[in-house]
Scaffold this active site. Structure first.
Site, PDB file in Angstrom:
ATOM      1  N   LYS A 164       1.455 -56.282  -8.282  1.00 31.86           N
ATOM      2  CA  LYS A 164       1.888 -54.863  -8.751  1.00 31.86           C
ATOM      3  C   LYS A 164       3.170 -54.990  -9.136  1.00 31.86           C
ATOM      4  O   LYS A 164       3.986 -55.873  -8.678  1.00 31.86           O
ATOM      5  CB  LYS A 164       1.455 -53.848  -7.535  1.00 31.86           C
ATOM      6  CG  LYS A 164       0.021 -53.859  -7.290  1.00 31.86           C
ATOM      7  CD  LYS A 164      -0.580 -53.515  -8.821  1.00 31.86           C
ATOM      8  CE  LYS A 164      -2.130 -53.111  -8.499  1.00 31.86           C
ATOM      9  NZ  LYS A 164      -2.873 -53.918  -7.930  1.00 31.86           N
TER      10      LYS A 164
HETATM   11  C1  LIG Z   1      -6.244 -49.017 -10.744  1.00 31.54           C
HETATM   12  C2  LIG Z   1      -6.351 -49.375  -9.632  1.00 31.54           C
HETATM   13  N1  LIG Z   1      -6.541 -48.569  -8.425  1.00 31.54           N
HETATM   14  C3  LIG Z   1      -6.585 -48.948  -7.243  1.00 31.54           C
HETATM   15  C4  LIG Z   1      -6.358 -50.183  -6.743  1.00 31.54           C
HETATM   16  C5  LIG Z   1      -6.417 -50.684  -5.299  1.00 31.54           C
HETATM   17  O1  LIG Z   1      -5.216 -51.110  -4.724  1.00 31.54           O
HETATM   18  P1  LIG Z   1      -5.251 -51.978  -3.600  1.00 31.54           P
HETATM   19  O2  LIG Z   1      -5.811 -53.392  -4.078  1.00 31.54           O
HETATM   20  O3  LIG Z   1      -3.633 -51.776  -2.980  1.00 31.54           O
HETATM   21  O4  LIG Z   1      -6.232 -51.333  -2.512  1.00 31.54           O
HETATM   22  C6  LIG Z   1      -6.027 -51.045  -7.622  1.00 31.54           C
HETATM   23  C7  LIG Z   1      -5.836 -52.578  -7.251  1.00 31.54           C
HETATM   24  O5  LIG Z   1      -5.710 -53.446  -8.181  1.00 31.54           O
HETATM   25  C8  LIG Z   1      -5.962 -50.795  -9.247  1.00 31.54           C
HETATM   26  O6  LIG Z   1      -5.839 -51.742 -10.059  1.00 31.54           O
END
Ligand SMILES: Cc1ncc(COP(=O)(O)O)c(C=O)c1O
Length: 361
Positions: A164
């Site tokens: 990220k």
């Molecule tokens: C659009 C989106 N929402 C939610 C998430 C979930 O994030 P996390 O992996 O920090 O839970 C991601 C992770 O890649 C994502 O790309």
């Protein structure tokens, strides 16, 4: 990191709180609640919005499956909506058309990092008591007007996962709308315990006032995030410079459309194109030539686990067959980008010659 190690408590501790304070200063918001992932932030955000069994949550199908799983974790159901083909994001009209008496919340997904402006329908959402819980997993650092995403008055959820804009290794954050929400979110992320870690270690007991989850951000992860945040100005300019380099290189390529990220306001998470040719063939050629392309994301309304909420989404279904994420990382150089685009050019030419029937070759 050394500081987190020196303090010795590697779970939630003062390094986590320092990271929260630094994020709040950076975003210009009163409070930030650090958590273990964006999925956790979305779960807590939806609970703060009062979402539960019997509710529908409006969400684009074009998102990572985590967004949908967070809805199901509350007992609510997803109501999938379509997107704009140029941005792969939802707009106010699509959200408005999907509102029903059961709508509990809307999750706009800030695809690629681009902010989403729902002010056109804000008064209707407020009147109906429908909260906006932004999935800003891609959008740390981006702006809506002159405010950073997170500072525009909605519940906002960030991811600090490995790839990220800002990473803690794994992690996330929730931006609450007021101090009461911040307190509730802090209890929900720590198994329903209301006292802070600092208070807890000085007393003989603690209170568990509600259900809760083990969603806190460890000091070790926070320490990584603090270093990243201190260097974020450079991350921001590098990501924007690389995205612009792609835009220049791709400009004269036929049968390729770059997703519009409003780059002036966006810290880009990725560089996605729509391939208006045989996408699978182009993808395979690039992979075979060592180019790390991906597809973000296969649509959720066609996933086996979510099929009961399937509805026709023509733009999502078309763009899902076209999208390719090109390699995108701050460690890349402009030379790397020229190379990727040259390989894409070759792959497009190959896909054209391969589409000629063999009898005529
Ligand atoms: C659009 C989106 N929402 C939610 C998430 C979930 O994030 P996390 O992996 O920090 O839970 C991601 C992770 O890649 C994502 O790309």
């Amino acid at each position: 990191m050394a500081e987190a190690m020196r303090i010795g408590q590697w779970g939630h501790n003062t390094a986590t709180e320092a990271f929260e304070d630094e994020l709040a200063t950076f975003l210009d918001v009163p409070d930030v609640v650090a958590v273990s992932s964006c999925t956790a932030a979305l779960h807590i955000g939806l609970l703060l919005a009062g979402v539960g069994p019997g509710n529908e949550v409006i969400v684009p199908s074009q998102t990572f499956c985590a967004t949908v799983q967070a809805i199901l974790m509350t007992g609510a159901q997803p109501r999938f909506i379509d997107i704009n083909a140029n941005t792969l994001a939802v707009d106010s009209a699509a959200v408005q058309a999907a509102i029903t008496p059961n709508t509990g919340a809307v999750i706009p997904v800030l695809y690629g990092g681009r902010a989403i402006d729902l002010t056109e329908i804000k008064s209707e959402l407020d009147r109906r008591g429908i909260a906006v819980v932004e999935d800003a997993a891609h959008a740390f650092g981006s702006r809506l007007g002159d405010k950073r995403v997170g500072a525009t008055g909605m519940l906002t959820c960030f991811s600090f996962g490995p790839i990220k804009n800002l990473t803690c290794g794994e992690g996330g954050a929730l931006i609450p709308r007021n101090p009461a929400e911040a307190d509730t979110a802090r209890a929900l992320r720590l198994l329903g315990v209301t006292q802070s870690q600092a208070t807890r270690i000085r007393t003989t007991s603690y209170h568990v006032d509600s259900a809760g989850w083990r969603y806190h951000l460890s000091a070790v992860h926070a320490a990584i995030g603090r270093v990243q945040l201190a260097g974020f100005a450079s991350i921001e300019t590098t990501r924007q410079r690389l995205w612009r380099a792609y835009a220049r290189e791709l400009a004269d390529l036929e049968r390729v459309a770059l997703i519009d990220l409003d780059i002036e306001h966006t810290v880009p998470f990725n560089c996605v194109v729509r391939v208006l040719a045989d996408r699978d063939k182009v993808f395979e050629t690039l992979r075979n030539r060592g180019i790390g392309v991906g597809v973000h994301y296969p649509p959720n309304h066609t996933q086996p686990a979510f099929r009961q909420w399937h509805r026709p989404l023509p733009v999502t279904e078309t763009t899902a067959r076209q999208i390719v994420s090109l390699p995108f990382h701050p460690a890349m150089t402009e030379h790397d980008i020229t190379h990727v685009v040259s390989e894409l050019r070759t792959a497009l030419t190959d896909s054209r010659s391969n589409s000629i029937p063999s009898s005529r070759r």
